[in-house]
Design an enzyme around this catalytic site. Structure first.
Site, PDB file in Angstrom:
ATOM      1  CD  GLU A 115     -98.827  -9.671 -47.025  1.00 40.71           C
ATOM      2  OE1 GLU A 115     -97.874  -9.853 -46.245  1.00 40.71           O
ATOM      3  OE2 GLU A 115     -99.905 -10.264 -46.935  1.00 40.71           O
ATOM      4  CE  LYS A 119     -95.398   0.331 -59.906  1.00 35.61           C
ATOM      5  NZ  LYS A 119     -94.154  -0.270 -60.457  1.00 35.61           N
ATOM      6  CB  CYS A 123     -90.581 -10.438 -47.319  1.00 37.37           C
ATOM      7  SG  CYS A 123     -91.693 -11.756 -47.781  1.00 37.37           S
ATOM      8  CD  GLU A 132     -86.505  -6.250 -45.825  1.00 35.18           C
ATOM      9  OE1 GLU A 132     -86.923  -5.185 -46.309  1.00 35.18           O
ATOM     10  OE2 GLU A 132     -87.162  -7.302 -45.832  1.00 35.18           O
TER      11      GLU A 132
END
Ligand code: NDP
Length: 502
Positions: free
Chosen positions: A264, A189, A298, A394
């Site tokens: 992850e 997905k 990331c 982040e």
């Protein structure tokens, strides 16, 4: 219809897809049944397409299709043949680099030159794991009982992969290739904001010989479609690439059915520059680390730790460099940085910069921006310490927080003072220091006088809020298989004296 919506339609035709976004289930392109989802071009901010959420029923059908196809793939197709099919897929993707890259650039807002590289990496991933398909085997273990004991590495069955919007086709290839090389069926997905290149990749793969139903793509929302697939009984493992918050939710849902996960997740990586570094290289490296991909990476070098002796000089070099970076239309061959990929992320990044200003940051940025699109200029936040929100959260945009340090010990302390553990880098001419830093900084990937180098053959992953488990390399082969221990009694002597499981 806008010019970009027309381009979208042309690319859909070039990629042999239908008029709108459809899931691919059991080899058939299917319309969803849920709420509408709008695909917006982040550069012109116009609508490219509207399509319905896939929904739980189709998600269940996808899991069942994968379970059926997986048996034929794992048991009815030799490992060597699986490798050949994967090589054919790589060749077929190579023939579609341009439409795939254009579609990615259009929907994700990523510069076309970066998209071409990412499609090339997908080709590399299929070739790399094609080579592994017939080379993965168990071992014979010299147990003391006299049995012949050997191990098999078996596929898990069906795996469910959930991917984010920042590198859609790259992430799809990254996870699909090792999963099928090891004999698994896949349901994937992609983010509902960037699903098309994943569907196109699977369609190209099927046309190149991938059995229909082995890889299924669900185009829809996480909490509806994604949640249904996570909980489906055919799914044996969930591989999630995305934010820590969603990763935690997905891991909890999987754990309730005792399903393992690979997570992850995000990062807040420290890019550490010492006074003895080649400052020109370090400045260019620092720009690439945080500004490329508009910082939506990331592993972005989002905390720039600079030795006090060169702090001002390095920041000046980066600030000068910022002004020569070409921001613009992702479809333009010369564009180096595109817009932020979607409205939600744009609001987050701009909100974080405002918040940092409120915390007293000295904001170094460029004023010149394209007239349309979710653009955030390359930005350095100075004057904050590592406890600030900007240094701990982040941002996932082209924004680095610059923090000075006094010595090695302080650099290590700052680098590790975060809830993440994904990546990091050091710039220095001192080889001993480089090794001391690579050993001391908590990171799954660490670069010396470099940044962002990755390859499918090398393991990738993090710890803490950056997740757990590894992708790429031989580690991914382990993640997608489980060992079986087989004991053969030769019948020469009875083996009853020891070592039996009660
Ligand atoms: P999100 O966590 O918001 O979403 C990731 C995926 O999870 C999307 O497909 C999303 O679907 C789906 N999802 C959401 N809720 C559920 C649910 N309940 N069940 C199943 N699936 C669900 O991440 P973003 O898309 O915003 O991506 C940005 C994040 O990804 C950043 O934190 C970044 O660091 C991280 N990332 C990590 C990488 C790594 O390898 N470590 C690589 C690339 C990105 P929907 O969109 O419908 O919500």
């Amino acid at each position: 219809m806008s010019e970009r919506a027309t381009l979208f339609q042309t690319l859909m035709t070039d990629l042999n897809l239908g008029k709108t976004v459809q899931s691919i289930i059991g080899g058939v392109l299917c319309d969803g049944t849920g709420d509408p989802i709008t695909l917006e071009d982040p550069y012109t901010q116009t609508t490219l397409a509207v399509y319905p959420d896939c929904g739980a029923d189709l998600a269940a059908q996808a899991c069942e299709a994968a379970a059926l196809a997986q048996v034929g793939w794992a048991k009815g197709t030799s490992a060597a043949r699986r490798g050949e099919i994967m090589q054919d897929i790589a060749t077929a993707v190579k023939a579609h680099v341009e439409p795939l890259a254009k579609m990615e650039a259009l929907i994700a807002g990523k510069p076309i030159r970066d998209c071409r590289v990412e499609v090339a990496k997908v080709i590399e991933m299929f070739r790399y794991y094609a080579g592994w398909a017939d080379k993965l085997h168990g071992e014979v273990i010299p147990v003391p009982s006299g049995h012949l004991n050997y191990t098999l590495r078996e596929p898990l069955g069906v795996v469910f992969q959930i991917t984010p919007w920042n590198a859609p086709i790259f992430t799809a290839g990254w996870q699909i290739a090792p999963a099928i090389a090891t004999g698994n069926g896949v349901v994937i997905k992609p983010s509902e904001l960037t699903p098309v290149t994943t569907v196109a990749l699977v369609k190209i793969a099927e046309d190149a010989g991938l059995p229909k139903g082995l890889v299924n793509v669900l185009c829809g929302f996480g909490p509806t479609t994604g949640q249904a697939a996570t909980q489906h009984k055919a799914v044996r493992k969930v591989i999630f690439v995305g934010s820590p918050e969603t990763g935690r939710r997905v891991a909890v849902a999987a754990a309730q059915a005792l399903k393992p996960t690979v997570l992850e997740l995000g990062g807040k990586s420290a890019n550490i520059v010492f006074g003895d570094a080649n400052l020109k290289h370090a400045a260019l490296g620092a720009q690439a680390a945080i500004f490329s991909g508009a910082g939506q990476s990331c592993v972005a070098g989002s905390r720039l730790l600079v030795h006090k002796s060169v702090h001002a000089e390095l920041l000046d070099m980066i600030a000068t460099g910022m002004n020569s970076i070409k921001l613009g239309d992702p479809m333009d061959d010369t564009t180096e940085i595109g817009p932020i990929s979607n409205a939600r992320q744009f609001a987050h990044v701009t909100g974080m910069i405002k918040g940092a200003q409120g915390e007293g940051a000295n904001v170094r940025t460029r004023s010149e921006l394209p007239n349309t699109g979710f653009f955030v200029p390359p930005t350095i936040l100075a004057g904050l310490n590592n406890a600030s929100t900007a240094a701990q959260t982040e941002i996932f945009g082209p924004v680095a927080t610059a923090i000075p340090f006094e010595d090695e010990e302080e650099a290590i302390a700052i680098a590790n003072d975060t809830n993440f553990g994904l990546a990091g880098a050091v710039w220095t001419a001192d080889l001993g220091r480089a090794h001391r830093m690579s050993s001391a900084v908590r990171a799954g990937t660490f670069w010396i006088n470099s940044y962002k180098a990755i390859h499918v053959s090398s393991p990738f992953g993090g710890s803490l809020n950056s997740g757990f488990g590894r992708s790429s390399g031989t580690d991914a082969l382990m993640e997608y298989t489980s060992p079986k221990s087989v004991w053969l009694d030769s019948g020469v002597t009875p083996k009853i004296a020891f070592g039996y499981v009660s």
